[in-house]
Each structure stands twice: as structure tokens, then as C-alpha cells.
Design a protein around this motif. Structure first.
Motif, PDB file in Angstrom:
ATOM      1  N   UNK A  16     -45.236  36.258 -74.588  1.00 23.19           N
ATOM      2  CA  UNK A  16     -44.547  36.695 -75.792  1.00 23.19           C
ATOM      3  C   UNK A  16     -43.752  37.943 -75.470  1.00 23.19           C
ATOM      4  N   UNK A  17     -42.596  38.085 -76.098  1.00 25.46           N
ATOM      5  CA  UNK A  17     -41.705  39.223 -75.877  1.00 25.46           C
ATOM      6  C   UNK A  17     -41.479  39.946 -77.196  1.00 25.46           C
ATOM      7  N   UNK A  18     -41.673  41.276 -77.199  1.00 25.77           N
ATOM      8  CA  UNK A  18     -41.459  42.083 -78.399  1.00 25.77           C
ATOM      9  C   UNK A  18     -39.961  42.321 -78.581  1.00 25.77           C
ATOM     10  N   UNK A  19     -39.415  41.927 -79.747  1.00 27.10           N
ATOM     11  CA  UNK A  19     -37.972  42.022 -79.999  1.00 27.10           C
ATOM     12  C   UNK A  19     -37.602  43.133 -80.974  1.00 27.10           C
ATOM     13  N   UNK A  56     -40.842  37.840 -67.251  1.00 30.82           N
ATOM     14  CA  UNK A  56     -40.507  38.451 -68.535  1.00 30.82           C
ATOM     15  C   UNK A  56     -40.408  39.971 -68.432  1.00 30.82           C
ATOM     16  N   UNK A  57     -40.991  40.561 -67.383  1.00 34.22           N
ATOM     17  CA  UNK A  57     -40.916  42.015 -67.224  1.00 34.22           C
ATOM     18  C   UNK A  57     -39.493  42.474 -66.912  1.00 34.22           C
ATOM     19  N   UNK A  76     -43.023  34.884 -83.889  1.00 32.73           N
ATOM     20  CA  UNK A  76     -44.296  35.279 -84.481  1.00 32.73           C
ATOM     21  C   UNK A  76     -44.126  36.670 -85.073  1.00 32.73           C
ATOM     22  N   UNK A  77     -44.520  36.832 -86.338  1.00 35.84           N
ATOM     23  CA  UNK A  77     -44.501  38.142 -86.975  1.00 35.84           C
ATOM     24  C   UNK A  77     -45.916  38.697 -86.948  1.00 35.84           C
ATOM     25  N   UNK A  78     -46.052  39.906 -86.404  1.00 35.68           N
ATOM     26  CA  UNK A  78     -47.361  40.543 -86.279  1.00 35.68           C
ATOM     27  C   UNK A  78     -47.348  41.870 -87.024  1.00 35.68           C
TER      28      UNK A  78
END
Length: 192
Positions: free
Chosen positions: A18-21, A63-64, A157-159
């Protein structure tokens, strides 16, 4: 009693992270069907302007190495540079993430326009129109309005937002506007 390993369990694929946008508040809510061009700047609450969408380059293998694409490069017309780019935006309260590259013409969809897919005035889905040839794609399924092309859609995904001091997610302060939510995206997983 000995346990047997699960026969149908497979290890996660290398590109399923997962990637934080960003936070939901960093994505302006586009509400006009068929009139808003995604990459155009929108007025922000602090008096400046923010882009109507975000584009990230997320290499499939690592992804990094991901980074946000700068505003000037968002609508670059080079199909090779669009290869691993994801377009993220908010339309009518929903966050969408798709490839930034039109599968028909390799044109950046950040220059596209979101719209409602309707039938006799009933909204059935949401879509995006590529400005190069006018082809449209469903934002939920990726299906094109003509031919057999398919736009790759990403999982969103909303967290709950994390407290910066403690690093713990908080459910407090999450109103209906979702200002305290984080937006996370990843490539959809293959089934099978």
C-alpha cells in the motif's frame, strides 16, 4: 496433532504494498459532471491553489522508489514516462485511483474530465474522458465505452489519520467530511 501447510496459500507479490497518497482534505472534491479538468488548480482554504488531482510514479518492482510527479510533468505526453503513474482524485465524495495513461492512446488522463455515467437521468457509475480522442472509461471497472480497452483501476483504502506524535490512528474527529482520513492506494491484485 501435526498441522499441514495451507496448500492454496501463496506469499504476497512484491508489488502489493500500500502507498500513502495524502489526506482526503488534500484532494479537492470535484462535483461538476463533465466540466472539471482534473489537473487544473483549484482554490484552497488558505488562499492559494491546489491541483485537482495528484499523480505519483510508483514503480511496480520497488514501492520505496515512488514519488509525486510535479505539476508541470503531470500532463507530459510521453507514453514511456506514464508507464508506472497513478492518477488519484476525488469526484463527488469518492476517491478514485487509476493509471494516468489512457490504454487507447497513451495520453495522460490527468488532463481528462470526470463525469457521471447515466441512463435516463439515473446515475449508474462515474467515468473519465480522455481528451485526446474522447474515449471514456468507467472508474469502477475500467471498461471503455468502445472497443475492448480497459483502464487499470487501483485499490483505494481510507484509513483513520495517525497522530503525528504517537503514530496511532484516531477515530475521533472523523466527521462526514472525512478530513482526518488518509488515502492509501495499491495495484489491484490478480486473482488466481
Amino acid at each position: 496433532m501435526a498441522t499441514q501447510p495451507a496448500q492454496f496459500f501463496s506469499p504476497p507479490r512484491k508489488d502489493d504494498s500500500w502507498f500513502f497518497a495524502g489526506h482526503t482534505s488534500s484532494f479537492p472534491n470535484l462535483t461538476e459532471s463533465g466540466t472539471d479538468i482534473l489537473c487544473e488548480p483549484r482554490p484552497s482554504t488558505n488562499g492559494g491553489s491546489v491541483p485537482g488531482c495528484k499523480v505519483f510514479h510508483i514503480p511496480s518492482g520497488d514501492i520505496s522508489q515512488a514519488y509525486e510527479v510535479d505539476r508541470e510533468s503531470v500532463i507530459s505526453h510521453n507514453g514511456a514516462t506514464l508507464q508506472d503513474q497513478v492518477l488519484i482524485f476525488q469526484y463527488k465524495g469518492n476517491i478514485f485511483a487509476t493509471d494516468n495513461r489512457c490504454p487507447h492512446s497513451s495520453y495522460p488522463l490527468a488532463a481528462g474530465t470526470p463525469f457521471d455515467i447515466e441512463d435516463f437521468g439515473v446515475v449508474l457509475s462515474a467515468g473519465i474522458t480522455c481528451p485526446k480522442h474522447g474515449w471514456s472509461f468507467d472508474l469502477y471497472t475500467g471498461r471503455a465505452d468502445r472497443s475492448n480497452y480497459k483502464l487499470r483501476t487501483w485499490e483505494v483504502q481510507l484509513r483513520p489519520a495517525r497522530d503525528l506524535k504517537t503514530g496511532i490512528g484516531s477515530d475521533e474527529g472523523q466527521g462526514d467530511n472525512g478530513d482526518s482520513q488518509e488515502v492509501w492506494v495499491r495495484r489491484k491484485q490478480r486473482i488466481g
